[in-house]
Design a protein around this motif. Sequence first.
Motif, mmCIF file in Angstrom:
data_model
loop_
_atom_site.group_PDB
_atom_site.id
_atom_site.type_symbol
_atom_site.label_atom_id
_atom_site.label_comp_id
_atom_site.label_asym_id
_atom_site.label_seq_id
_atom_site.Cartn_x
_atom_site.Cartn_y
_atom_site.Cartn_z
ATOM 1 N N GLY A 5 -81.381 29.509 26.019
ATOM 2 C CA GLY A 5 -80.587 30.615 26.028
ATOM 3 C C GLY A 5 -80.336 30.581 24.427
ATOM 4 N N TYR A 6 -81.235 29.988 23.550
ATOM 5 C CA TYR A 6 -80.817 30.140 22.160
ATOM 6 C C TYR A 6 -81.756 31.286 21.586
ATOM 7 C CZ TYR A 6 -79.661 25.070 22.721
ATOM 8 O OH TYR A 6 -78.851 24.072 23.094
ATOM 9 N N SER A 7 -81.171 32.155 20.810
ATOM 10 C CA SER A 7 -82.145 33.123 20.341
ATOM 11 C C SER A 7 -82.072 33.030 18.735
ATOM 12 C CB SER A 7 -81.820 34.632 20.673
ATOM 13 O OG SER A 7 -80.419 34.836 20.799
ATOM 14 N N ASN A 8 -80.972 32.932 18.343
ATOM 15 C CA ASN A 8 -80.753 32.622 16.823
ATOM 16 C C ASN A 8 -80.526 31.351 16.274
ATOM 17 O OD1 ASN A 8 -79.283 35.249 18.031
ATOM 18 N ND2 ASN A 8 -80.263 35.767 15.768
ATOM 19 N N PRO A 9 -81.064 30.684 15.385
ATOM 20 C CA PRO A 9 -80.735 29.473 14.867
ATOM 21 C C PRO A 9 -79.287 29.467 14.133
ATOM 22 C CG PRO A 9 -82.446 30.416 13.579
ATOM 23 C CD PRO A 9 -82.074 31.338 14.738
ATOM 24 N N ILE A 68 -71.004 12.547 20.934
ATOM 25 C CA ILE A 68 -70.882 12.975 22.185
ATOM 26 C C ILE A 68 -70.908 14.573 22.273
ATOM 27 C CG2 ILE A 68 -69.759 13.302 24.501
ATOM 28 C CD1 ILE A 68 -69.042 10.256 24.198
ATOM 29 N N ASP A 69 -71.640 15.178 22.950
ATOM 30 C CA ASP A 69 -71.566 16.623 23.037
ATOM 31 C C ASP A 69 -71.144 17.120 24.359
ATOM 32 O OD1 ASP A 69 -72.041 19.343 22.499
ATOM 33 O OD2 ASP A 69 -74.074 19.323 23.274
ATOM 34 N N ILE A 70 -69.976 17.746 24.313
ATOM 35 C CA ILE A 70 -69.493 18.058 25.796
ATOM 36 C C ILE A 70 -69.400 19.749 25.731
ATOM 37 C CG2 ILE A 70 -67.674 18.126 27.416
ATOM 38 C CD1 ILE A 70 -67.648 14.970 26.391
ATOM 39 N N GLY A 106 -64.354 22.692 19.805
ATOM 40 C CA GLY A 106 -64.622 24.050 18.966
ATOM 41 C C GLY A 106 -65.828 23.773 18.459
ATOM 42 N N ARG A 107 -66.903 23.526 19.239
ATOM 43 C CA ARG A 107 -68.356 23.543 19.027
ATOM 44 C C ARG A 107 -69.187 24.808 19.191
ATOM 45 N NH1 ARG A 107 -71.605 18.301 20.082
ATOM 46 N NH2 ARG A 107 -70.852 17.037 18.611
ATOM 47 N N ALA A 108 -70.306 24.928 18.305
ATOM 48 C CA ALA A 108 -71.175 26.067 18.369
ATOM 49 C C ALA A 108 -70.214 27.362 18.366
ATOM 50 C CB ALA A 108 -72.054 26.133 19.492
ATOM 51 N N ILE A 164 -77.220 25.600 9.994
ATOM 52 C CA ILE A 164 -77.875 24.469 9.865
ATOM 53 C C ILE A 164 -79.296 24.440 10.117
ATOM 54 C CG2 ILE A 164 -77.027 23.089 12.080
ATOM 55 C CD1 ILE A 164 -77.394 21.424 8.262
ATOM 56 N N GLN A 165 -79.606 25.045 11.330
ATOM 57 C CA GLN A 165 -81.156 25.271 11.647
ATOM 58 C C GLN A 165 -81.711 26.104 10.994
ATOM 59 O OE1 GLN A 165 -80.207 26.423 15.879
ATOM 60 N NE2 GLN A 165 -79.669 24.254 16.690
ATOM 61 N N ALA A 166 -81.011 27.136 10.684
ATOM 62 C CA ALA A 166 -81.936 28.274 9.638
ATOM 63 C C ALA A 166 -82.399 27.583 8.288
ATOM 64 C CB ALA A 166 -80.855 29.431 9.787
ATOM 65 N N THR A 217 -70.171 17.833 13.374
ATOM 66 C CA THR A 217 -70.838 17.859 14.696
ATOM 67 C C THR A 217 -70.760 19.028 15.292
ATOM 68 O OG1 THR A 217 -68.648 17.123 15.222
ATOM 69 C CG2 THR A 217 -70.409 15.323 15.030
ATOM 70 N N GLY A 218 -71.414 19.397 16.332
ATOM 71 C CA GLY A 218 -71.418 20.694 17.076
ATOM 72 C C GLY A 218 -71.823 22.196 16.208
ATOM 73 N N THR A 219 -72.743 21.705 15.085
ATOM 74 C CA THR A 219 -73.154 22.923 14.475
ATOM 75 C C THR A 219 -74.731 22.943 14.926
ATOM 76 O OG1 THR A 219 -73.781 21.233 12.943
ATOM 77 C CG2 THR A 219 -71.817 22.386 12.308
ATOM 78 N N GLY A 220 -74.911 22.113 15.901
ATOM 79 C CA GLY A 220 -76.443 22.351 16.304
ATOM 80 C C GLY A 220 -77.497 21.650 15.303
ATOM 81 N N LYS A 221 -77.012 20.534 14.742
ATOM 82 C CA LYS A 221 -78.022 19.701 13.765
ATOM 83 C C LYS A 221 -78.909 19.063 14.640
ATOM 84 C CE LYS A 221 -74.543 16.125 13.395
ATOM 85 N NZ LYS A 221 -75.016 14.951 14.235
ATOM 86 N N THR A 222 -78.683 18.796 15.972
ATOM 87 C CA THR A 222 -79.848 17.949 16.674
ATOM 88 C C THR A 222 -81.118 18.809 16.764
ATOM 89 O OG1 THR A 222 -77.980 17.061 17.880
ATOM 90 C CG2 THR A 222 -80.256 16.661 18.820
ATOM 91 N N ALA A 223 -80.916 19.998 17.125
ATOM 92 C CA ALA A 223 -82.204 20.712 17.270
ATOM 93 C C ALA A 223 -82.705 21.272 15.786
ATOM 94 C CB ALA A 223 -81.759 22.257 17.734
#
Length: 514
Positions: free
Chosen positions: A39-43, A331-333, A359-361, A46-48, A66-72
């Motif tokens: 379901g990800y369309s835009n980075p 941990i990402d919940i 307050g993630r993503a 941090i990903q961009a 944390t929660g910014t999508g740094k893993t991807a």
Amino acid sequence: MTNSDNTILGAAATDSVSQVLFEDLGLHADILRALSEEGYSNPTPIQAQAIPIALSGQDLMGAAQTGTGKTAGFCLPILQNLLPHSNYSASPARHPVRALVLTPTRELADQIFDNVRRYAKYTALRSTVVFGGVDIVQQHQQLRQGVEILIATPGRLLDHVQQKSVNLSQVQILVLDEADRMLDMGFLPDLQRIINLLPQQRQNLMFSATFSNEINKLARSFMRSPVTVEVARRNATSENIQQVVFPVEFVDYKLSAVSHLLRHYQLKQAIVFTNTKLAAGRLVRQLLADQISACAIHGDKTQSDRMKALDAFKSGEVTVLVATDVAARGIDIADLPCVINFDLPHSPEDYVHRIGRTGRAGAQGVAYSLLAPGDERHLVEIEKLIKKSLTQTALIDFNPVLQRGRFTPRSSQQTTTRLVPPGDVTSRLGSRRRLSKDEKTTELRFDEEFERLRRRLQQSVVHDDLFRFPYTEKLVAVTPSSGFEFVAAKRSRPKSVQSHSSLAVLLGGVPKHK
Ligand code: AMP
């Protein structure tokens, strides 16, 4: 925008998605397919910014909370760059470890592995995870088959190195995730040993929510002219987390204050952080007594118990996850609405990490902290780090003595609680400002209830002379009529005293009378 010291300054973390598309980043169709299924369309910002740099082969330092999508942000370029090596050969020799991801905790390692597996599902790239606390033999088998991407905690990786079940001589990409936490946890010697086992020629990616001088020193020791990517102010907390501090008069009141917060704010789920395993255990017992489903994760729990607790919490089966910092790191919940600091952390950086669970993503979240006498200096340190003074407000409907009821989320609001703006600070137990009319009424109601309860407790106290004096054998005299009588005032041993039976009397036995 790149400034003179090789730093790319990005959008704030709250701008959770950019206008760029994943297609624009030059990722392979097999990866894009997996992303679109997620379901990800835009980075995310941090990903961009991190993905093109990592794809180019440069070293990268990502200052992302944390929660910014740094893993991807690091997984996707790894997959893309390793794709030319992907193959379906059964030979382990065709699947050497080419990317090594080091993380401080088992839970985080497992989470990253889960992400890698999902993003790589349409490729032939293999991955696995190794961490301590679980059977090493099974991990041997996985490693023996060959994997291109290995996610590991440092200690267990070194166990494998020692047992010669892993060969790191072909690693092309090294990732240190949550690097600041690895240093906090004393992993520096392990990291140095691991880095020495890797080929000199490799790409290094390092991510950290907070950037200290130690982290910069570590970076200088093994990275080559890294580009720094910052998507949020260093050591900043996300703007979409509402942070409130609730003062309590005594440390012990914190136990029932947690149930109160959950009930009062009708919180669906929360992670509660304690500084010690002992406090975590006590809090879980209190929550269960208050009819709130809760479980704990901390260093004394077995890995399988920690995984079970986490799964139960992630599935929504459990309302409260009580955790210590070490266990809960990274941990990402999804959609976690609330984090509660039962104790304020001793290290202010931990505060940033803790509240980053919510307050993630781009979602909204709340972070509540309980402040007991003596905690003020930790609060000062936190406020200094995040460059913000936190709102303090009274737990208005809270009475620790009356609070031990059942946990029934209130369907209708009997009283309304208003968050007091900063500066308008008070605790009902140590008022420093004038109370409003509503609050006065609430105060009065509590005082009356408290007084009633105190009187009831007083009436119910049973006065027994036996308990008014310290025990000595001489104090108990056995008489024919009553079995025993109290002779506290007598210094000399009365005739009827039977010392051998007096202990039996105290323990509830009925002494024989001849
Ligand atoms: P992380 O900071 O890597 O732990 O990611 C936080 C959350 O954001 C995870 O639940 C990810 O699944 C989610 N996420 C990562 N990248 C994206 C994206 N591009 N769009 C939407 N959600 C994302």
